[in-house]
Design a protein around this motif. Sequence first.
Motif, PDB file in Angstrom:
ATOM      1  N   ALA A   1       3.689   1.879   3.786  1.00 44.48           N
ATOM      2  CA  ALA A   1       2.864   2.159   2.608  1.00 44.48           C
ATOM      3  C   ALA A   1       2.930   3.626   2.213  1.00 44.48           C
ATOM      4  CB  ALA A   1       1.415   1.758   2.868  1.00 44.48           C
ATOM      5  N   ARG A   2       3.071   4.483   3.201  1.00 52.76           N
ATOM      6  CA  ARG A   2       3.106   5.928   2.930  1.00 52.76           C
ATOM      7  C   ARG A   2       4.474   6.402   2.436  1.00 52.76           C
ATOM      8  NH1 ARG A   2      -1.553   8.074   5.796  1.00 52.76           N
ATOM      9  NH2 ARG A   2      -2.319   6.561   7.320  1.00 52.76           N
ATOM     10  N   GLY A   3       5.467   5.508   2.480  1.00 55.35           N
ATOM     11  CA  GLY A   3       6.794   5.857   2.002  1.00 55.35           C
ATOM     12  C   GLY A   3       7.624   6.653   2.993  1.00 55.35           C
ATOM     13  N   TYR A   4       7.230   6.669   4.264  1.00 57.06           N
ATOM     14  CA  TYR A   4       7.978   7.427   5.273  1.00 57.06           C
ATOM     15  C   TYR A   4       9.253   6.707   5.696  1.00 57.06           C
ATOM     16  CZ  TYR A   4       3.623  10.099   5.793  1.00 57.06           C
ATOM     17  OH  TYR A   4       2.511  10.863   5.564  1.00 57.06           O
ATOM     18  N   PHE A   5       9.264   5.386   5.567  1.00 52.67           N
ATOM     19  CA  PHE A   5      10.461   4.584   5.839  1.00 52.67           C
ATOM     20  C   PHE A   5      10.327   3.293   5.053  1.00 52.67           C
ATOM     21  CE2 PHE A   5       7.402   4.110   9.296  1.00 52.67           C
ATOM     22  CZ  PHE A   5       7.239   2.738   9.424  1.00 52.67           C
ATOM     23  N   ASP A   6      11.416   2.546   4.961  1.00 55.77           N
ATOM     24  CA  ASP A   6      11.366   1.315   4.170  1.00 55.77           C
ATOM     25  C   ASP A   6      11.487   0.088   5.075  1.00 55.77           C
ATOM     26  OD1 ASP A   6      14.109   0.903   4.716  1.00 55.77           O
ATOM     27  OD2 ASP A   6      14.720   1.902   2.863  1.00 55.77           O
ATOM     28  N   ALA A   7      11.350  -1.077   4.459  1.00 52.67           N
ATOM     29  CA  ALA A   7      11.337  -2.326   5.224  1.00 52.67           C
ATOM     30  C   ALA A   7      12.635  -2.537   5.980  1.00 52.67           C
ATOM     31  CB  ALA A   7      11.053  -3.502   4.297  1.00 52.67           C
ATOM     32  N   SER A   8      13.767  -2.169   5.386  1.00 59.89           N
ATOM     33  CA  SER A   8      15.039  -2.377   6.081  1.00 59.89           C
ATOM     34  C   SER A   8      15.113  -1.531   7.345  1.00 59.89           C
ATOM     35  CB  SER A   8      16.213  -2.065   5.153  1.00 59.89           C
ATOM     36  OG  SER A   8      16.235  -0.698   4.806  1.00 59.89           O
TER      37      SER A   8
ATOM     38  N   ALA B   1       2.990  -1.403  -3.883  1.00 61.91           N
ATOM     39  CA  ALA B   1       2.901  -2.780  -3.375  1.00 61.91           C
ATOM     40  C   ALA B   1       2.123  -2.872  -2.071  1.00 61.91           C
ATOM     41  CB  ALA B   1       4.299  -3.356  -3.198  1.00 61.91           C
ATOM     42  N   TRP B   2       2.123  -1.801  -1.304  1.00 62.67           N
ATOM     43  CA  TRP B   2       1.471  -1.819   0.013  1.00 62.67           C
ATOM     44  C   TRP B   2       0.232  -0.935   0.081  1.00 62.67           C
ATOM     45  CZ3 TRP B   2       6.986  -1.050   2.237  1.00 62.67           C
ATOM     46  CH2 TRP B   2       7.622  -2.297   2.326  1.00 62.67           C
ATOM     47  N   ALA B   3      -0.098  -0.240  -0.999  1.00 60.80           N
ATOM     48  CA  ALA B   3      -1.253   0.665  -1.008  1.00 60.80           C
ATOM     49  C   ALA B   3      -2.517  -0.115  -1.347  1.00 60.80           C
ATOM     50  CB  ALA B   3      -1.030   1.797  -2.002  1.00 60.80           C
ATOM     51  N   VAL B   4      -2.875  -1.038  -0.455  1.00 63.10           N
ATOM     52  CA  VAL B   4      -3.997  -1.941  -0.702  1.00 63.10           C
ATOM     53  C   VAL B   4      -4.836  -2.109   0.564  1.00 63.10           C
ATOM     54  CG1 VAL B   4      -2.756  -3.244  -2.476  1.00 63.10           C
ATOM     55  CG2 VAL B   4      -2.603  -3.972  -0.085  1.00 63.10           C
ATOM     56  N   ASP B   5      -6.077  -2.524   0.365  1.00 61.26           N
ATOM     57  CA  ASP B   5      -6.881  -3.006   1.486  1.00 61.26           C
ATOM     58  C   ASP B   5      -6.373  -4.403   1.817  1.00 61.26           C
ATOM     59  OD1 ASP B   5      -8.781  -0.952   2.086  1.00 61.26           O
ATOM     60  OD2 ASP B   5      -9.750  -1.387   0.173  1.00 61.26           O
ATOM     61  N   CYS B   6      -6.413  -4.771   3.078  1.00 59.99           N
ATOM     62  CA  CYS B   6      -5.857  -6.059   3.473  1.00 59.99           C
ATOM     63  C   CYS B   6      -6.660  -6.629   4.636  1.00 59.99           C
ATOM     64  CB  CYS B   6      -4.396  -5.883   3.888  1.00 59.99           C
ATOM     65  SG  CYS B   6      -4.211  -4.838   5.364  1.00 59.99           S
ATOM     66  N   GLU B   7      -6.274  -7.817   5.046  1.00 58.78           N
ATOM     67  CA  GLU B   7      -6.918  -8.476   6.183  1.00 58.78           C
ATOM     68  C   GLU B   7      -6.070  -8.389   7.445  1.00 58.78           C
ATOM     69  OE1 GLU B   7     -10.021  -9.714   6.278  1.00 58.78           O
ATOM     70  OE2 GLU B   7     -10.180  -8.850   4.277  1.00 58.78           O
ATOM     71  N   CYS B   8      -4.921  -7.671   7.353  1.00 63.94           N
ATOM     72  CA  CYS B   8      -4.042  -7.627   8.519  1.00 63.94           C
ATOM     73  C   CYS B   8      -4.050  -6.281   9.237  1.00 63.94           C
ATOM     74  CB  CYS B   8      -2.615  -8.028   8.139  1.00 63.94           C
ATOM     75  SG  CYS B   8      -1.867  -7.112   6.781  1.00 63.94           S
ATOM     76  N   ARG B   9      -4.408  -5.200   8.558  1.00 64.33           N
ATOM     77  CA  ARG B   9      -4.393  -3.895   9.207  1.00 64.33           C
ATOM     78  C   ARG B   9      -5.522  -3.809  10.222  1.00 64.33           C
ATOM     79  NH1 ARG B   9      -2.632   1.207   9.245  1.00 64.33           N
ATOM     80  NH2 ARG B   9      -4.139   2.855   9.585  1.00 64.33           N
ATOM     81  N   LYS B  10      -5.157  -3.618  11.475  1.00 64.00           N
ATOM     82  CA  LYS B  10      -6.193  -3.454  12.499  1.00 64.00           C
ATOM     83  C   LYS B  10      -7.064  -2.248  12.137  1.00 64.00           C
ATOM     84  CE  LYS B  10      -2.887  -3.226  15.517  1.00 64.00           C
ATOM     85  NZ  LYS B  10      -2.119  -3.010  16.762  1.00 64.00           N
ATOM     86  N   PRO B  11      -8.385  -2.368  12.219  1.00 61.52           N
ATOM     87  CA  PRO B  11      -9.169  -3.318  13.016  1.00 61.52           C
ATOM     88  C   PRO B  11      -9.420  -4.698  12.420  1.00 61.52           C
ATOM     89  CG  PRO B  11     -10.648  -1.782  11.953  1.00 61.52           C
ATOM     90  CD  PRO B  11      -9.241  -1.332  11.610  1.00 61.52           C
ATOM     91  N   ALA B  12      -8.879  -5.003  11.252  1.00 62.93           N
ATOM     92  CA  ALA B  12      -8.995  -6.376  10.745  1.00 62.93           C
ATOM     93  C   ALA B  12      -8.210  -7.309  11.669  1.00 62.93           C
ATOM     94  CB  ALA B  12      -8.474  -6.460   9.314  1.00 62.93           C
ATOM     95  N   PRO B  13      -8.643  -8.559  11.792  1.00 62.04           N
ATOM     96  CA  PRO B  13      -8.025  -9.470  12.767  1.00 62.04           C
ATOM     97  C   PRO B  13      -6.879 -10.309  12.234  1.00 62.04           C
ATOM     98  CG  PRO B  13      -9.986 -10.486  11.879  1.00 62.04           C
ATOM     99  CD  PRO B  13      -9.876  -9.117  11.221  1.00 62.04           C
TER     100      PRO B  13
END
Length: 195
Positions: free
Chosen positions: A56-63, A99-111
């Motif tokens: 999300a921070r743009g430090y590296f990409d998915a590949s 695309a990734w700069a969002v609140d989500c249900e997967c980022r710990k501490p979310a379960p």
Amino acid sequence: MSRAAFLDRDGVINRDRAYVHRWEDFEFIPGALEAMARLGDAGYRLVIVTNQSGLARGYFDASQYHALTRRMLGVFAEHGIVIEDVYHCPHHPGGTVAAWAVDCECRKPAPGMILRAATEHGLSLPESILIGDKPSDIRAARAAGVGRAFIVQSDNPESSLVATGADAVFDSLAACVDALLGATAATPRSSYSTP
């Protein structure tokens, strides 16, 4: 249903070098591979659950993330370590990649990652364990209903916090597994009853 060992990646399996994404910077923590093999031999299905906000921070990409993960899984296979699955969260609300700069249900501490793994692989969360190096790992385990959750010390400053809510704190993954599996050399930092 099977029991699982949910493992954080950075700080538990490999040294936490802040946003590791190149294989040449990836360093296994001494004893981690042997500890993972022992967990598998003891009947735990191994699942890696890792926050990867560098995406999300743009430090590296998915590949780059997936290339490193493939290399890591290759080493596990060479050591006879079976990994049930690897879950990662690419999100961070303060990220620069829209695309990734969002609140989500997967980022710990979310379960979210833990719950998804349990559903997809038929895992019994009350019979499972989680081993992480930050309070957010423990909070995710508690929110998901994981039976026991442990902290190991790492290069991350948060791993040294006393009030983590963990069942016990250990110097490393290897020390944690020694205690779990009843090795006489284990010396946990807090009381722990072997199963």
